[in-house]
Design a protein around this motif. Structure first.
Motif, PDB file in Angstrom:
ATOM      1  N   PRO A 153      45.784  39.122  26.659  1.00  6.21           N
ATOM      2  CA  PRO A 153      45.049  38.154  27.677  1.00  6.21           C
ATOM      3  C   PRO A 153      44.632  38.588  28.867  1.00  6.21           C
ATOM      4  O   PRO A 153      43.377  38.751  29.352  1.00  6.21           O
ATOM      5  N   THR A 154      45.370  39.599  29.464  1.00  6.12           N
ATOM      6  CA  THR A 154      45.053  39.976  30.925  1.00  6.12           C
ATOM      7  C   THR A 154      43.872  41.230  30.519  1.00  6.12           C
ATOM      8  O   THR A 154      42.895  41.383  31.216  1.00  6.12           O
ATOM      9  N   LEU A 155      44.204  42.263  29.616  1.00  2.65           N
ATOM     10  CA  LEU A 155      43.282  43.163  29.210  1.00  2.65           C
ATOM     11  C   LEU A 155      41.935  42.560  28.666  1.00  2.65           C
ATOM     12  O   LEU A 155      41.052  43.055  29.316  1.00  2.65           O
ATOM     13  N   VAL A 156      42.042  41.582  28.144  1.00  2.00           N
ATOM     14  CA  VAL A 156      40.585  40.961  27.672  1.00  2.00           C
ATOM     15  C   VAL A 156      39.849  40.517  28.836  1.00  2.00           C
ATOM     16  O   VAL A 156      38.795  40.536  28.943  1.00  2.00           O
ATOM     17  N   VAL A 157      40.672  39.659  29.732  1.00  5.25           N
ATOM     18  CA  VAL A 157      39.882  39.156  30.705  1.00  5.25           C
ATOM     19  C   VAL A 157      39.260  40.411  31.605  1.00  5.25           C
ATOM     20  O   VAL A 157      38.121  40.149  32.262  1.00  5.25           O
ATOM     21  N   LEU A 158      40.026  41.232  31.853  1.00  5.59           N
ATOM     22  CA  LEU A 158      39.618  42.412  32.740  1.00  5.59           C
ATOM     23  C   LEU A 158      38.474  43.356  32.080  1.00  5.59           C
ATOM     24  O   LEU A 158      37.816  43.976  32.592  1.00  5.59           O
ATOM     25  N   ILE A 159      38.207  43.019  30.637  1.00  3.31           N
ATOM     26  CA  ILE A 159      37.149  43.717  30.065  1.00  3.31           C
ATOM     27  C   ILE A 159      35.852  43.059  30.307  1.00  3.31           C
ATOM     28  O   ILE A 159      34.816  43.708  30.133  1.00  3.31           O
ATOM     29  N   VAL A 160      35.967  41.700  30.592  1.00  6.13           N
ATOM     30  CA  VAL A 160      34.619  41.014  30.810  1.00  6.13           C
ATOM     31  C   VAL A 160      33.822  41.710  32.087  1.00  6.13           C
ATOM     32  O   VAL A 160      32.669  41.737  32.053  1.00  6.13           O
ATOM     33  N   PRO A 161      34.580  42.116  33.132  1.00  6.15           N
ATOM     34  CA  PRO A 161      33.739  42.601  34.315  1.00  6.15           C
ATOM     35  C   PRO A 161      33.063  43.807  34.006  1.00  6.15           C
ATOM     36  O   PRO A 161      32.173  44.206  34.212  1.00  6.15           O
ATOM     37  N   VAL A 162      33.621  44.813  32.823  1.00  3.62           N
ATOM     38  CA  VAL A 162      33.088  46.005  32.342  1.00  3.62           C
ATOM     39  C   VAL A 162      31.675  45.539  31.582  1.00  3.62           C
ATOM     40  O   VAL A 162      30.649  46.308  32.032  1.00  3.62           O
ATOM     41  N   LEU A 163      31.867  44.689  30.683  1.00  2.00           N
ATOM     42  CA  LEU A 163      30.656  44.117  30.116  1.00  2.00           C
ATOM     43  C   LEU A 163      29.712  43.657  31.194  1.00  2.00           C
ATOM     44  O   LEU A 163      28.443  43.822  30.843  1.00  2.00           O
ATOM     45  N   LEU A 164      30.027  42.903  32.078  1.00  2.00           N
ATOM     46  CA  LEU A 164      29.036  42.397  32.992  1.00  2.00           C
ATOM     47  C   LEU A 164      28.378  43.623  33.711  1.00  2.00           C
ATOM     48  O   LEU A 164      27.039  43.572  34.118  1.00  2.00           O
ATOM     49  N   GLY A 165      29.215  44.627  34.300  1.00  2.00           N
ATOM     50  CA  GLY A 165      28.669  45.788  34.915  1.00  2.00           C
ATOM     51  C   GLY A 165      27.553  46.385  34.030  1.00  2.00           C
ATOM     52  O   GLY A 165      26.451  46.785  34.487  1.00  2.00           O
ATOM     53  N   MET A 166      27.789  46.629  32.806  1.00  2.00           N
ATOM     54  CA  MET A 166      26.889  47.238  31.906  1.00  2.00           C
ATOM     55  C   MET A 166      25.604  46.317  31.743  1.00  2.00           C
ATOM     56  O   MET A 166      24.416  46.679  31.600  1.00  2.00           O
ATOM     57  N   GLY A 167      25.911  44.973  31.661  1.00  2.00           N
ATOM     58  CA  GLY A 167      24.847  44.124  31.618  1.00  2.00           C
ATOM     59  C   GLY A 167      23.918  44.376  33.202  1.00  2.00           C
ATOM     60  O   GLY A 167      22.509  44.240  33.015  1.00  2.00           O
ATOM     61  N   LEU A 168      24.587  44.166  34.224  1.00  2.00           N
ATOM     62  CA  LEU A 168      23.737  44.674  35.538  1.00  2.00           C
ATOM     63  C   LEU A 168      23.085  45.885  35.503  1.00  2.00           C
ATOM     64  O   LEU A 168      21.776  45.856  36.059  1.00  2.00           O
ATOM     65  N   ARG A 169      23.667  46.948  35.136  1.00  6.87           N
ATOM     66  CA  ARG A 169      22.910  48.173  34.952  1.00  6.87           C
ATOM     67  C   ARG A 169      21.791  48.042  34.397  1.00  6.87           C
ATOM     68  O   ARG A 169      20.805  48.757  34.535  1.00  6.87           O
TER      69      ARG A 169
END
Length: 293
Positions: free
Chosen positions: A135-151
């Motif tokens: 669960p911690t790893l999955v939650v921390l992947i969300v910002p990675v995906l958001l960052g890609m979306g922002l880029r």
């Protein structure tokens, strides 16, 4: 033990670091990388092959209590972090390859980290709640995906987030030095030499193994430096976040010893390696081949 205020601050910093990591890439980067997956496969092999086995060797040879064993194995199983990207840049390595290796190992780590930890834990006959890390790893992947979306949405915003994440990666280590170290000073004084050997050795031997392997398979020198740094520089902030959000407070101090010490010493080790790489660098090495590798 980490107090609630520091815990919240660590959580925010790790989230922003992961956001910046994602903002460094676009979906097209992954598409291009998958067309030539050789570099990513080498990175995954080094990070989730060499490093966990190295951690296993340390806990098999060194006489340390079970909480320290957990900390060593957890640190050894971490993916790359933004620190590796920074030192790759200063080492005149292949920054594009470094970024792709970091994000790919982070994403695949959701599955690989628990699996590898359970494998080695069963071999050593110790109990590690690896499934609870998911669960911690999955939650921390969300910002990675958001960052890609922002880029993808706005390149300028993505660039700012990428820079912010890189800076916070360094500040995270400074925060550990300024808060965790003073609060646990007596613990560190009483810490046996074997723990320091593991914390420092993971970085030094990991970088050396990565570089030796890369040169053995005849990678371009710039890519060999990149693989070396990606192999030995693990994501310390992620390891500390997993410990803080997974283990009870009374266990955190001992388990966090190696990840915290590793995060402090890897900066010193990486600086020395970077200076060596820069001196060994030649004009001919600056010309990258057409592919990543």
């Amino acid at each position: 033990m980490v107090d609630e205020t520091t815990q919240a601050l660590l959580g925010i910093m790790v989230a922003v670091i992961m956001l910046g990591m994602g903002a460094s890439l676009t979906p097209r980067d992954f598409y291009l990388a998958l067309k030539r997956p050789y570099g990513l496969l080498i990175g995954l092999f080094c990070q989730f092959g060499f490093m966990p086995f190295l951690g296993f060797l340390f806990v098999s040879i060194l006489v340390v209590p079970d909480p320290i064993v957990i900390g060593i194995l957890l640190m050894a199983c971490m993916p790359g972090g933004t620190t590796s990207n920074i030192f790759t840049y200063f080492s005149k390595g292949n920054l594009s390859l470094s970024l792709l290796m970091t994000v790919t190992s982070t994403v695949t780590g959701i599955v690989l980290i628990p699996v590898i930890l359970l494998l080695y834990a069963s071999t050593l006959d110790i109990e590690i709640p690896a499934r609870e890390f998911i669960p911690t790893l999955v939650v921390l992947i969300v910002p990675v995906l958001l960052g890609m979306g922002l880029r993808k949405l706005n390149a300028n915003i993505g660039a700012v987030m990428e820079f912010t994440g890189s800076i916070l990666g360094v500040l995270f280590i400074i925060l550990i030095a300024a808060t965790w170290v003073p609060a646990n000073w007596q613990f560190l004084l009483d810490t046996q030499a074997a723990i320091y050997i593991a914390a420092i050795g993971l970085g030094i031997i990991g970088i050396s193994l990565g570089y030796a392997f890369a040169r053995l398979i005849r990678l371009h020198p710039r890519n060999a430096r990149t693989v070396a740094l990606e192999t030995g520089i693990q994501n310390g902030p992620l390891a500390i976040a997993i410990i803080v959000f997974t283990f009870p407070p009374d266990q955190q101090q001992a388990i966090m010893a190696v990840p915290a010490l590793y995060s402090l010493f890897i900066v010193i080790v990486s600086t020395g390696v970077t200076l060596f790489f820069r001196r060994a660098n030649t004009a001919a090495e600056q010309k990258l081949p057409d592919s990543l590798l």
